[in-house]
Structures are given as structure tokens and as C-alpha cells.
Design a protein around this motif. Sequence first.
Motif, PDB file in Angstrom:
ATOM      1  N   ALA A  77     -73.766   0.659  83.177  1.00 56.45           N
ATOM      2  CA  ALA A  77     -73.472   2.089  83.336  1.00 56.45           C
ATOM      3  C   ALA A  77     -72.210   2.465  82.566  1.00 56.45           C
ATOM      4  N   ASN A  78     -71.217   1.592  82.576  1.00 54.68           N
ATOM      5  CA  ASN A  78     -69.980   1.862  81.839  1.00 54.68           C
ATOM      6  C   ASN A  78     -70.213   1.863  80.331  1.00 54.68           C
ATOM      7  N   ILE A  79     -71.100   0.995  79.872  1.00 57.65           N
ATOM      8  CA  ILE A  79     -71.445   0.990  78.444  1.00 57.65           C
ATOM      9  C   ILE A  79     -72.074   2.327  78.054  1.00 57.65           C
ATOM     10  N   LEU A  80     -72.993   2.805  78.871  1.00 54.62           N
ATOM     11  CA  LEU A  80     -73.635   4.093  78.591  1.00 54.62           C
ATOM     12  C   LEU A  80     -72.640   5.241  78.718  1.00 54.62           C
ATOM     13  N   LEU A  81     -71.698   5.097  79.628  1.00 56.01           N
ATOM     14  CA  LEU A  81     -70.660   6.117  79.787  1.00 56.01           C
ATOM     15  C   LEU A  81     -69.790   6.177  78.532  1.00 56.01           C
ATOM     16  N   TYR A  82     -69.484   5.016  77.981  1.00 52.12           N
ATOM     17  CA  TYR A  82     -68.693   4.980  76.749  1.00 52.12           C
ATOM     18  C   TYR A  82     -69.496   5.537  75.569  1.00 52.12           C
ATOM     19  N   SER A  83     -70.778   5.221  75.531  1.00 49.84           N
ATOM     20  CA  SER A  83     -71.640   5.769  74.488  1.00 49.84           C
ATOM     21  C   SER A  83     -71.685   7.294  74.579  1.00 49.84           C
ATOM     22  N   LEU A  84     -71.759   7.796  75.798  1.00 49.14           N
ATOM     23  CA  LEU A  84     -71.760   9.244  76.012  1.00 49.14           C
ATOM     24  C   LEU A  84     -70.434   9.855  75.564  1.00 49.14           C
ATOM     25  N   SER A  85     -69.346   9.163  75.845  1.00 49.34           N
ATOM     26  CA  SER A  85     -68.024   9.622  75.403  1.00 49.34           C
ATOM     27  C   SER A  85     -67.971   9.707  73.882  1.00 49.34           C
ATOM     28  N   SER A  86     -68.538   8.711  73.214  1.00 51.69           N
ATOM     29  CA  SER A  86     -68.555   8.693  71.749  1.00 51.69           C
ATOM     30  C   SER A  86     -69.374   9.853  71.196  1.00 51.69           C
ATOM     31  N   ASN A  87     -70.496  10.150  71.849  1.00 49.08           N
ATOM     32  CA  ASN A  87     -71.326  11.283  71.436  1.00 49.08           C
ATOM     33  C   ASN A  87     -70.556  12.594  71.552  1.00 49.08           C
TER      34      ASN A  87
ATOM     35  N   ILE B 192     -80.243   8.302  84.430  1.00 57.06           N
ATOM     36  CA  ILE B 192     -79.649   9.635  84.276  1.00 57.06           C
ATOM     37  C   ILE B 192     -78.782   9.699  83.021  1.00 57.06           C
ATOM     38  N   LEU B 193     -78.000   8.657  82.783  1.00 57.18           N
ATOM     39  CA  LEU B 193     -77.137   8.632  81.596  1.00 57.18           C
ATOM     40  C   LEU B 193     -77.957   8.623  80.311  1.00 57.18           C
ATOM     41  N   ILE B 194     -79.056   7.891  80.316  1.00 58.32           N
ATOM     42  CA  ILE B 194     -79.943   7.885  79.146  1.00 58.32           C
ATOM     43  C   ILE B 194     -80.537   9.277  78.933  1.00 58.32           C
ATOM     44  N   PHE B 195     -80.930   9.918  80.029  1.00 60.99           N
ATOM     45  CA  PHE B 195     -81.490  11.271  79.948  1.00 60.99           C
ATOM     46  C   PHE B 195     -80.460  12.256  79.390  1.00 60.99           C
ATOM     47  N   ILE B 196     -79.203  12.121  79.810  1.00 60.91           N
ATOM     48  CA  ILE B 196     -78.143  13.006  79.307  1.00 60.91           C
ATOM     49  C   ILE B 196     -77.964  12.820  77.802  1.00 60.91           C
ATOM     50  N   HIS B 197     -78.053  11.574  77.347  1.00 59.05           N
ATOM     51  CA  HIS B 197     -78.010  11.325  75.901  1.00 59.05           C
ATOM     52  C   HIS B 197     -79.101  12.132  75.193  1.00 59.05           C
ATOM     53  N   ALA B 198     -80.318  12.053  75.739  1.00 64.49           N
ATOM     54  CA  ALA B 198     -81.451  12.750  75.121  1.00 64.49           C
ATOM     55  C   ALA B 198     -81.243  14.262  75.111  1.00 64.49           C
ATOM     56  N   VAL B 199     -80.674  14.791  76.184  1.00 54.97           N
ATOM     57  CA  VAL B 199     -80.397  16.232  76.258  1.00 54.97           C
ATOM     58  C   VAL B 199     -79.391  16.640  75.183  1.00 54.97           C
ATOM     59  N   ILE B 200     -78.361  15.839  75.013  1.00 56.62           N
ATOM     60  CA  ILE B 200     -77.342  16.127  73.992  1.00 56.62           C
ATOM     61  C   ILE B 200     -77.955  16.087  72.597  1.00 56.62           C
ATOM     62  N   TRP B 201     -78.789  15.093  72.343  1.00 54.80           N
ATOM     63  CA  TRP B 201     -79.427  14.995  71.026  1.00 54.80           C
ATOM     64  C   TRP B 201     -80.326  16.199  70.757  1.00 54.80           C
ATOM     65  N   GLU B 202     -80.971  16.693  71.803  1.00 51.32           N
ATOM     66  CA  GLU B 202     -81.837  17.858  71.646  1.00 51.32           C
ATOM     67  C   GLU B 202     -81.015  19.126  71.410  1.00 51.32           C
ATOM     68  N   LYS B 203     -79.891  19.225  72.083  1.00 52.30           N
ATOM     69  CA  LYS B 203     -79.046  20.421  71.956  1.00 52.30           C
ATOM     70  C   LYS B 203     -78.389  20.488  70.580  1.00 52.30           C
ATOM     71  N   TYR B 204     -77.939  19.351  70.087  1.00 50.55           N
ATOM     72  CA  TYR B 204     -77.250  19.311  68.793  1.00 50.55           C
ATOM     73  C   TYR B 204     -78.168  18.653  67.760  1.00 50.55           C
TER      74      TYR B 204
ATOM     75  N   ARG C 187     -78.228  15.143  65.392  1.00 53.92           N
ATOM     76  CA  ARG C 187     -79.019  14.156  66.137  1.00 53.92           C
ATOM     77  C   ARG C 187     -79.003  12.775  65.481  1.00 53.92           C
ATOM     78  N   LYS C 188     -79.227  12.739  64.186  1.00 51.11           N
ATOM     79  CA  LYS C 188     -79.279  11.458  63.486  1.00 51.11           C
ATOM     80  C   LYS C 188     -77.958  10.709  63.614  1.00 51.11           C
ATOM     81  N   ASP C 189     -76.853  11.432  63.463  1.00 55.63           N
ATOM     82  CA  ASP C 189     -75.535  10.806  63.550  1.00 55.63           C
ATOM     83  C   ASP C 189     -75.234  10.344  64.977  1.00 55.63           C
ATOM     84  N   LEU C 190     -75.602  11.174  65.950  1.00 51.91           N
ATOM     85  CA  LEU C 190     -75.355  10.831  67.350  1.00 51.91           C
ATOM     86  C   LEU C 190     -76.163   9.606  67.770  1.00 51.91           C
ATOM     87  N   ILE C 191     -77.407   9.564  67.352  1.00 49.68           N
ATOM     88  CA  ILE C 191     -78.243   8.402  67.672  1.00 49.68           C
ATOM     89  C   ILE C 191     -77.685   7.154  66.995  1.00 49.68           C
TER      90      ILE C 191
END
Length: 203
Positions: free
Chosen positions: A107-117, A6-18, A22-26
Motif C-alpha cells: 500500500a505504501n508503494i502505491l501511495l508513493y506512486s500516487l504521490s509521484s503522479n 482503491i489505490l489502483i483505481f485512483i491511479h486509473a481515475v487520474i490517468w483518465e482525467k489527465y 497519461r503516457k507519462d503518468l503510466i
Amino acid sequence: MVIISILIFIHAVIWEKYKSLRKDLIGVTLFVLFFSLISLLLLTFELKLYGIENADYGSDANYYWKAFLHVLDGISPDNYLAPNYVRWGVLVLFLSVDKSIIWVKLANILLYSLSSNLLMIILYTRMPFIFKKSTNILFSIFTLNGIIIWTVIRNLKETFFLFILILEIYMLNILLVKYIGKYIKIILIILLIYFYFILLNGL
């Protein structure tokens, strides 16, 4: 595994929205994931050398790990410090293939990555005159602060706290946008109040 997906999917949704970011977020995501996973691998290897499987250095990390297990056995998370973080860890373990602390750490690593995004989006949208795209490397380096990464790869509540805090700022940022509908604004206000009380009660 489910929460991680789910966290990976949320990353993808954010990249699609912005898309413009996208390049910077990735790039930031890859920076965070690479260094966090390497650090986690080294930490896990060191712990195994000492015969430590599902625990960690320090009383806090072990406290939360034991709390997860007790709640999975039926004890209320309200009996522990940071009950919402305990709920988070229990949810991750409950939806994982086995009861290993590694899933919570991932999961916490992905949560932190999401926070950074989310933080990068806030800075780009609110302070474009200061935060130029050319500074994305500096931002990526900032996210690799050793103290933060050390907290992220261990079983500590600070990662969850940071995510909730940045999520609140992100939602406030959206509320300031004029073109969103009133129902979305109402939902965001309700969520803001809810997360505010989570922070107020120490997670």
C-alpha cells in the motif's frame, strides 16, 4: 487488498482525467512499481533468511508494526507516535486477507506512486515552460531515489507524510484554477485545513 484496489483505481481515475499526460503518468508509475517491488522482494527475501517474518530492520519499522497490532486489539492509536500513520496501517491490515506487514508495504508503494503522479501533474501544469514532456525520463529517475525507495519498502511514516504533503500542494493547485465551482473550493479548503493539522501534529 481493499485499500490496494482503491489505490489502483485512483491511479486509473487520474490517468483518465489527465489524458494528455497519461503516457507519462503510466510510465512513472511503472518505473516506481517495478523498482519498488524488486527492492521489496529482495528485502523480504533477506529478512526471511534471518527468520524475520512480520518485522523489519530498525526500531521505527518494528515500532509501527507493533502499534498496528495493538490498535487492532483495541488500543487507541493516539497512544502511539504518528497516530494517523498508525491508523493508515491499521486500515490496510483490517481490510486485508491476513495480518501481514507485506500489505502495508504494498500500500505504501502505491501511495508513493500516487504521490509521484500528483507531483508530475503539478509540475506539468504550473511550470510547463520548465518541465517539458521530454524530461519525463529524468523525473522517473528522480522518483527512484534510493533513500526514498528504501523508506517506501519499509514500514515507515515518511511515505504517508510525503503523500499528504504532495496532496496538499495538488489541492492548492486546483484552488488556483478559476473554473472550479465554489462548493468544490469550500470542500478543498476544508480538506487543506484538515491535512494541514495532520502535518502540524506530526501525522
